[in-house]
Scaffold this motif. Sequence first.
Motif, short mmCIF file in Angstrom:
data_model
loop_
_atom_site.label_atom_id
_atom_site.label_comp_id
_atom_site.label_asym_id
_atom_site.label_seq_id
_atom_site.Cartn_x
_atom_site.Cartn_y
_atom_site.Cartn_z
N ASN A 7 1.01 -1.50 -0.08
CA ASN A 7 -0.26 -0.25 -0.05
C ASN A 7 0.91 1.11 -0.39
N LEU A 8 1.73 1.29 -0.84
CA LEU A 8 2.84 2.83 -1.20
C LEU A 8 1.84 3.86 -1.46
N ASN A 9 2.15 5.13 -1.16
CA ASN A 9 1.58 6.13 -1.95
C ASN A 9 2.68 6.41 -1.54
N THR A 10 2.88 7.65 -3.08
CA THR A 10 4.04 8.35 -3.30
C THR A 10 3.24 10.14 -4.09
N SER A 15 0.29 15.53 -7.43
CA SER A 15 -0.23 14.17 -8.14
C SER A 15 0.60 13.49 -7.25
N HIS A 16 -0.60 12.33 -7.39
CA HIS A 16 -0.48 11.36 -6.68
C HIS A 16 -0.75 10.20 -7.51
N ALA A 17 1.27 10.06 -7.26
CA ALA A 17 2.04 9.08 -8.81
C ALA A 17 2.00 7.04 -8.10
N LEU A 18 1.73 7.18 -6.94
CA LEU A 18 1.58 5.58 -6.69
C LEU A 18 0.07 5.48 -5.46
N GLN A 19 -0.66 4.88 -5.69
CA GLN A 19 -1.49 4.64 -5.00
C GLN A 19 -2.25 3.17 -4.39
N ILE A 48 10.54 2.40 -2.78
CA ILE A 48 11.58 1.42 -2.58
C ILE A 48 12.83 1.42 -1.85
N MET A 49 13.31 1.93 -3.19
CA MET A 49 15.15 2.54 -2.90
C MET A 49 15.50 3.91 -1.69
N GLY A 50 14.02 4.45 -1.76
CA GLY A 50 14.57 5.62 -0.81
C GLY A 50 15.00 6.89 -1.64
N LEU A 51 14.23 6.50 -2.95
CA LEU A 51 14.98 8.05 -3.91
C LEU A 51 13.57 9.03 -3.63
N LEU A 52 12.36 8.38 -2.97
CA LEU A 52 11.01 9.69 -3.32
C LEU A 52 10.69 8.99 -1.61
N LYS A 53 10.03 9.72 -1.24
CA LYS A 53 9.20 9.55 0.10
C LYS A 53 8.21 8.75 -0.15
N PRO A 54 7.70 8.30 0.16
CA PRO A 54 6.29 7.49 0.55
C PRO A 54 5.72 8.28 1.12
N SER A 55 4.32 8.96 1.55
CA SER A 55 3.52 9.70 2.57
C SER A 55 3.25 8.53 3.39
N SER A 56 2.36 7.38 2.98
CA SER A 56 1.99 5.75 3.55
C SER A 56 2.19 5.27 2.65
N GLY A 57 2.51 3.47 3.73
CA GLY A 57 2.80 2.05 2.92
C GLY A 57 3.91 1.99 3.46
N LYS A 58 4.38 0.56 3.49
CA LYS A 58 5.36 0.11 3.94
C LYS A 58 6.37 -0.59 2.72
N VAL A 59 7.27 -0.77 3.03
CA VAL A 59 8.31 -1.40 2.66
C VAL A 59 9.05 -2.25 3.41
N ARG A 64 13.10 -6.92 7.85
CA ARG A 64 13.02 -5.82 8.33
C ARG A 64 12.68 -3.93 7.48
N GLU A 65 11.60 -4.06 8.31
CA GLU A 65 11.15 -2.30 7.56
C GLU A 65 11.83 -1.84 7.07
N ILE A 66 12.41 -0.89 5.77
CA ILE A 66 13.27 0.26 5.76
C ILE A 66 12.71 1.07 4.71
N THR A 67 11.56 1.68 5.29
CA THR A 67 10.77 2.60 3.89
C THR A 67 11.02 3.92 4.72
N GLY A 68 11.10 4.72 3.50
CA GLY A 68 11.33 5.75 3.75
C GLY A 68 13.35 5.82 3.79
N LEU A 69 13.74 4.89 4.78
CA LEU A 69 15.17 5.05 4.69
C LEU A 69 16.21 5.62 3.61
N GLN A 70 16.87 6.35 4.07
CA GLN A 70 18.40 7.41 2.91
C GLN A 70 18.31 6.16 1.96
N PRO A 71 19.00 6.59 0.90
CA PRO A 71 19.01 4.99 -0.78
C PRO A 71 20.41 4.36 0.28
N TYR A 72 21.03 5.55 0.22
CA TYR A 72 22.78 4.38 1.15
C TYR A 72 22.61 3.59 1.83
#
Length: 237
Positions: A7-10, A15-19, A48-59, A64-72
């Motif tokens: 359920n990633l939203n970005t 503009s709601h690019a991921l629903q 997924i890579m953390g280059l964009l920050k999802p407003s909600s949802g989970k990776v 291990r949860e990595i949602t919104g972590l920095q790309p490195y």
Amino acid sequence: MLLEVSNLNTYYGQSHALQDMTLNVAQGEVVALLGRNGMGKSTTLKSIMGLLKPSSGKVVFNGREITGLQPYKVARAGIGYVPEERRIFPNLSVMDNLMMGVKGGKINNSDPEAWSIEKIFRHFPFMKERTHQKGAHLSGGEQQMLTIGRTLMGNPKLLMVDEPTEGLSPIMVKEVRDVLKQISESGISILLVEHNLKMAMSIAHRVYLMGKAHLGFSGTVAELEANAEAKAKYLEV
Ligand SMILES: Nc1ncnc2c1ncn2[C@@H]1O[C@H](COP(=O)(O)OP(=O)(O)OP(=O)(O)O)[C@@H](O)[C@H]1O
Ligand SMILES: [Mg+2]
């Protein structure tokens, strides 16, 4: 599951690019993410890579949860990302380009499975003859291979590749395809974004199709082959 995206939203601004984008990749699987231009495939990988920050949802990766972590940090967790724009270093040699992929600047000698320059040369023999040439002097297909090779030097568990065959000649398309297949057989999972349906279907185990900003279809390659409606709705066929 190795990778669980739920359920990633970005957004890009308003503009709601991921629903509610949802997808999974199991250990050892090759999963294709397909769809027409502008549907949100690259946005999915970047989220997924953390280059964009999802407003909600989970990776969740490797438990291990990595949602919104920095790309490195996402890369350290074991996800290798080959973006749409080939990012080789044009003024560096093939060897130096490969070494740029080594995390922390140190080759892991303790793990026999770890990627070494020798192992890269086994998968990409042309690089061995051209170790001292500048990246800029390689063809488009060779640059694509170099980007993949450099990413492998970071020992990813999952490789996310965005349109690796775009703009390549049929011979190079086949080479890139064969290399991805070999990489998958060596135990690395792959999430592949492609426009070349035939190429993707020839190596994928499962397929996700995107409609505008959302998931349209999910199934095995055989299920997609049998589903003319999904193909007509979500692919250029
Ligand atoms: N930086 C950005 N700012 C605003 N909108 C963007 C940005 N990047 C992409 N978009 C828009 O988000 C949507 C999804 O783009 P995305 O690049 O994820 O599509 P894609 O499925 O990868 O397409 P393609 O097959 O052409 O690569 C498109 O409508 C695109 O125009
Ligand atoms: Mg894209």
